[in-house]
Write a protein that holds these residues in place. Structure first.
Motif, PDB file in Angstrom:
ATOM      1  N   LYS A   4       0.702  -1.003  -0.276  1.00  0.00           N
ATOM      2  CA  LYS A   4      -0.442   0.138   0.108  1.00  0.00           C
ATOM      3  C   LYS A   4       0.870   0.938  -0.025  1.00  0.00           C
ATOM      4  O   LYS A   4       2.013   1.521   0.927  1.00  0.00           O
ATOM      5  CB  LYS A   4      -0.878  -0.193   0.835  1.00  0.00           C
ATOM      6  CG  LYS A   4      -1.780  -1.000   1.150  1.00  0.00           C
ATOM      7  CD  LYS A   4      -3.061  -0.974   0.606  1.00  0.00           C
ATOM      8  CE  LYS A   4      -4.434  -1.769   1.099  1.00  0.00           C
ATOM      9  NZ  LYS A   4      -5.154  -0.902   0.753  1.00  0.00           N
ATOM     10  N   PHE A   6       0.623   5.330   0.294  1.00  0.00           N
ATOM     11  CA  PHE A   6      -0.041   6.666   0.797  1.00  0.00           C
ATOM     12  C   PHE A   6       0.479   7.303   0.634  1.00  0.00           C
ATOM     13  O   PHE A   6       0.774   8.366   1.715  1.00  0.00           O
ATOM     14  CB  PHE A   6      -1.495   6.018   1.844  1.00  0.00           C
ATOM     15  CG  PHE A   6      -1.910   5.252   2.257  1.00  0.00           C
ATOM     16  CD1 PHE A   6      -3.296   5.275   1.678  1.00  0.00           C
ATOM     17  CD2 PHE A   6      -0.904   4.230   2.851  1.00  0.00           C
ATOM     18  CE1 PHE A   6      -3.621   4.343   2.240  1.00  0.00           C
ATOM     19  CE2 PHE A   6      -2.248   3.117   2.616  1.00  0.00           C
ATOM     20  CZ  PHE A   6      -2.863   3.060   3.005  1.00  0.00           C
ATOM     21  N   TYR A  63      -3.981  -6.049   6.244  1.00  0.00           N
ATOM     22  CA  TYR A  63      -4.489  -4.961   6.504  1.00  0.00           C
ATOM     23  C   TYR A  63      -5.576  -4.952   6.916  1.00  0.00           C
ATOM     24  O   TYR A  63      -5.880  -3.889   7.697  1.00  0.00           O
ATOM     25  CB  TYR A  63      -4.601  -4.595   4.979  1.00  0.00           C
ATOM     26  CG  TYR A  63      -4.668  -2.786   4.230  1.00  0.00           C
ATOM     27  CD1 TYR A  63      -3.796  -2.507   4.998  1.00  0.00           C
ATOM     28  CD2 TYR A  63      -5.847  -2.797   4.133  1.00  0.00           C
ATOM     29  CE1 TYR A  63      -4.007  -0.969   4.865  1.00  0.00           C
ATOM     30  CE2 TYR A  63      -5.916  -1.553   3.781  1.00  0.00           C
ATOM     31  CZ  TYR A  63      -5.374  -0.578   4.435  1.00  0.00           C
ATOM     32  OH  TYR A  63      -5.733   0.491   4.227  1.00  0.00           O
ATOM     33  N   THR A  67      -5.599  -1.976  10.119  1.00  0.00           N
ATOM     34  CA  THR A  67      -6.929  -0.412   9.885  1.00  0.00           C
ATOM     35  C   THR A  67      -8.166  -0.822  11.182  1.00  0.00           C
ATOM     36  O   THR A  67      -8.539   0.256  11.336  1.00  0.00           O
ATOM     37  CB  THR A  67      -7.205  -0.286   8.321  1.00  0.00           C
ATOM     38  OG1 THR A  67      -7.614  -1.776   8.447  1.00  0.00           O
ATOM     39  CG2 THR A  67      -6.853  -0.041   7.951  1.00  0.00           C
ATOM     40  N   GLU A  89      -4.668   5.933  -1.859  1.00  0.00           N
ATOM     41  CA  GLU A  89      -4.888   5.117  -1.209  1.00  0.00           C
ATOM     42  C   GLU A  89      -4.420   3.400  -2.501  1.00  0.00           C
ATOM     43  O   GLU A  89      -5.044   3.596  -4.140  1.00  0.00           O
ATOM     44  CB  GLU A  89      -6.027   4.368  -0.742  1.00  0.00           C
ATOM     45  CG  GLU A  89      -5.511   3.044  -0.628  1.00  0.00           C
ATOM     46  CD  GLU A  89      -6.684   2.654   0.966  1.00  0.00           C
ATOM     47  OE1 GLU A  89      -6.585   0.870   0.656  1.00  0.00           O
ATOM     48  OE2 GLU A  89      -7.447   2.748   1.742  1.00  0.00           O
ATOM     49  N   ASP A  91      -2.578   0.703  -4.053  1.00  0.00           N
ATOM     50  CA  ASP A  91      -2.609  -1.164  -4.200  1.00  0.00           C
ATOM     51  C   ASP A  91      -1.201  -1.527  -4.628  1.00  0.00           C
ATOM     52  O   ASP A  91      -1.214  -0.687  -6.224  1.00  0.00           O
ATOM     53  CB  ASP A  91      -3.266  -1.271  -4.411  1.00  0.00           C
ATOM     54  CG  ASP A  91      -4.598  -1.531  -3.346  1.00  0.00           C
ATOM     55  OD1 ASP A  91      -4.725  -0.441  -1.853  1.00  0.00           O
ATOM     56  OD2 ASP A  91      -5.949  -2.315  -3.297  1.00  0.00           O
TER      57      ASP A  91
END
Length: 98
Positions: A4, A6, A63, A67, A89, A91
């Protein structure tokens, strides 16, 4: 493996506060999560009020655990979330690793 990324734009003047929260979160969340393989946060010295998160998880389930944790909800979704202007976000799937 799930990667991931960000890129995060912070509210003006919030760089230091955001970094404090990330430093508080790392040992309480990612460091104790079995499925979190790496958690790295970068700053760009030429771009104030910006952070780049790069995270690797064993899979989507890991994941989701990450979260869903209390530390994530309080520190990242909560306090850190209040400092964000926008984020994306993204992937990724691992192609090559050395």
């Amino acid at each position: 493996m799930l990667a991931k990324v960000f890129p995060i734009k912070l509210k003006d003047g919030m760089q230091e506060r955001a970094e404090e929260i990330v430093r508080e979160f790392a040992p309480e969340g990612p460091a104790v999560e079995d499925g979190t393989l790496s958690f790295r946060v970068y700053r760009d010295p030429a771009k104030p009020d910006y952070l780049l998160f790069v995270e690797h998880f064993a899979d989507k389930a890991a994941y989701d655990v990450h979260t869903g944790s209390a530390a994530y909800q309080e520190l990242i979704a909560g306090r850190f979330g209040e400092l964000i202007v926008e984020f994306v976000e993204i992937d990724h799937e691992l192609l090559v690793a050395l």
